[in-house]
Design a protein around this motif. Sequence first.
Motif, PDB file in Angstrom:
ATOM      1  N   PRO A  72       0.777  -1.141   0.087  1.00  0.00           N
ATOM      2  CA  PRO A  72       0.009  -0.118   0.063  1.00  0.00           C
ATOM      3  C   PRO A  72       0.786   1.328  -0.002  1.00  0.00           C
ATOM      4  CG  PRO A  72       0.015  -0.811   2.313  1.00  0.00           C
ATOM      5  CD  PRO A  72       0.935  -1.837   1.416  1.00  0.00           C
ATOM      6  N   GLN A  78      -0.242   7.157   7.524  1.00  0.00           N
ATOM      7  CA  GLN A  78      -0.977   6.192   6.880  1.00  0.00           C
ATOM      8  C   GLN A  78      -0.772   5.011   7.026  1.00  0.00           C
ATOM      9  OE1 GLN A  78      -1.342   7.911   3.090  1.00  0.00           O
ATOM     10  NE2 GLN A  78      -3.052   9.154   3.405  1.00  0.00           N
ATOM     11  N   GLN A  79       0.659   4.647   6.641  1.00  0.00           N
ATOM     12  CA  GLN A  79       1.342   3.225   7.006  1.00  0.00           C
ATOM     13  C   GLN A  79       1.174   2.740   8.336  1.00  0.00           C
ATOM     14  OE1 GLN A  79       2.645   1.351   4.576  1.00  0.00           O
ATOM     15  NE2 GLN A  79       2.626   2.912   2.549  1.00  0.00           N
ATOM     16  N   TRP A  82      -2.372   1.680   8.724  1.00  0.00           N
ATOM     17  CA  TRP A  82      -2.732   0.482   8.133  1.00  0.00           C
ATOM     18  C   TRP A  82      -2.114  -0.798   8.733  1.00  0.00           C
ATOM     19  CZ3 TRP A  82      -1.308   3.174   3.004  1.00  0.00           C
ATOM     20  CH2 TRP A  82      -2.188   4.197   2.630  1.00  0.00           C
ATOM     21  N   LEU A  85      -4.274  -1.431  11.659  1.00  0.00           N
ATOM     22  CA  LEU A  85      -5.796  -2.158  11.166  1.00  0.00           C
ATOM     23  C   LEU A  85      -5.312  -3.659  11.084  1.00  0.00           C
ATOM     24  CD1 LEU A  85      -6.949   0.449   8.405  1.00  0.00           C
ATOM     25  CD2 LEU A  85      -7.591   0.231  10.780  1.00  0.00           C
ATOM     26  N   GLN A  86      -4.120  -3.975  10.610  1.00  0.00           N
ATOM     27  CA  GLN A  86      -3.886  -5.354  10.510  1.00  0.00           C
ATOM     28  C   GLN A  86      -3.803  -6.235  11.693  1.00  0.00           C
ATOM     29  OE1 GLN A  86      -0.623  -4.406   7.444  1.00  0.00           O
ATOM     30  NE2 GLN A  86      -1.463  -6.223   6.298  1.00  0.00           N
ATOM     31  N   ASN A 117      -7.707   5.849   7.634  1.00  0.00           N
ATOM     32  CA  ASN A 117      -8.479   4.694   7.227  1.00  0.00           C
ATOM     33  C   ASN A 117      -9.156   4.786   6.008  1.00  0.00           C
ATOM     34  OD1 ASN A 117      -9.534   1.881   8.722  1.00  0.00           O
ATOM     35  ND2 ASN A 117     -11.380   3.089   8.582  1.00  0.00           N
ATOM     36  N   ARG A 119      -8.397   6.430   3.391  1.00  0.00           N
ATOM     37  CA  ARG A 119      -7.466   6.328   2.208  1.00  0.00           C
ATOM     38  C   ARG A 119      -6.583   4.904   1.924  1.00  0.00           C
ATOM     39  NH1 ARG A 119      -5.493  12.464   3.103  1.00  0.00           N
ATOM     40  NH2 ARG A 119      -7.153  13.113   2.166  1.00  0.00           N
ATOM     41  N   ASN A 120      -7.159   3.911   2.747  1.00  0.00           N
ATOM     42  CA  ASN A 120      -6.596   2.650   2.695  1.00  0.00           C
ATOM     43  C   ASN A 120      -6.684   2.048   1.194  1.00  0.00           C
ATOM     44  OD1 ASN A 120      -5.832  -0.069   2.910  1.00  0.00           O
ATOM     45  ND2 ASN A 120      -7.823  -0.600   4.236  1.00  0.00           N
ATOM     46  N   PRO A 123      -8.592  -2.373   0.976  1.00  0.00           N
ATOM     47  CA  PRO A 123      -9.716  -2.821   1.940  1.00  0.00           C
ATOM     48  C   PRO A 123      -9.896  -4.328   1.955  1.00  0.00           C
ATOM     49  CG  PRO A 123     -10.503  -1.960  -0.060  1.00  0.00           C
ATOM     50  CD  PRO A 123      -9.151  -1.617  -0.311  1.00  0.00           C
ATOM     51  N   ILE A 126      -6.321  -5.486   4.427  1.00  0.00           N
ATOM     52  CA  ILE A 126      -6.075  -4.223   5.407  1.00  0.00           C
ATOM     53  C   ILE A 126      -7.501  -3.862   5.912  1.00  0.00           C
ATOM     54  CG2 ILE A 126      -5.198  -2.237   5.992  1.00  0.00           C
ATOM     55  CD1 ILE A 126      -3.020  -2.837   3.697  1.00  0.00           C
ATOM     56  N   CYS A 128      -9.904  -2.234   6.965  1.00  0.00           N
ATOM     57  CA  CYS A 128     -10.597  -0.812   7.607  1.00  0.00           C
ATOM     58  C   CYS A 128     -11.812  -0.929   7.966  1.00  0.00           C
ATOM     59  CB  CYS A 128     -10.155   0.066   6.529  1.00  0.00           C
ATOM     60  SG  CYS A 128     -10.886   0.003   4.889  1.00  0.00           S
TER      61      CYS A 128
END
Length: 161
Positions: A72, A78-79, A82, A85-86, A117, A119-120, A123, A126, A128
């Motif tokens: 991603p 953002q990283q 993400w 989220l994982q 989230n 801009r993931n 989806p 990951i 979100c």
Amino acid sequence: MWTVLESPIGDLRIVERGGAVSAIEFTPFRQPSDGRPLGARDDAHPVLAEATRQLAAYFAGDLTEFDLPLDPQGTEFQQKVWRELQRIGYGETRSYGEIAARLGHTNAASRAVGVANGRNPIPIVIPCHRVIGADGSLTGYAGGVDRKQTLLDIERTDALF
């Protein structure tokens, strides 16, 4: 390279770049925002075939954890979001504030977590969709709240049948 998978939430376009999944897109499909061409459709590409297999197994209720090479593209923040989220397990949810706290920020960072989230680019894999409002409500989702609800329903482990 890319392929399309029919799913319970509509067709999904899976995009591969450099040997990793770089995007999963909901219909209606759009041209890439970075201006790069998608390349040719290749349903047999090993990464795309494996992503399709795993996503189909997920939708069938037979897969709870993805094992795919991912790439991603996003900012450092953002990283971080993400990656967090994982860490949300199958069938679990977290609030935006909980994600912010896990990243070492105050609840004031909830909005920034929400933007990241949204801009993931990958989806489902990951997840979100597993991020909800502090009051337990379903909040916005790039694929639409109906899709988010369907994904959460797929992951429900308290169903009787």
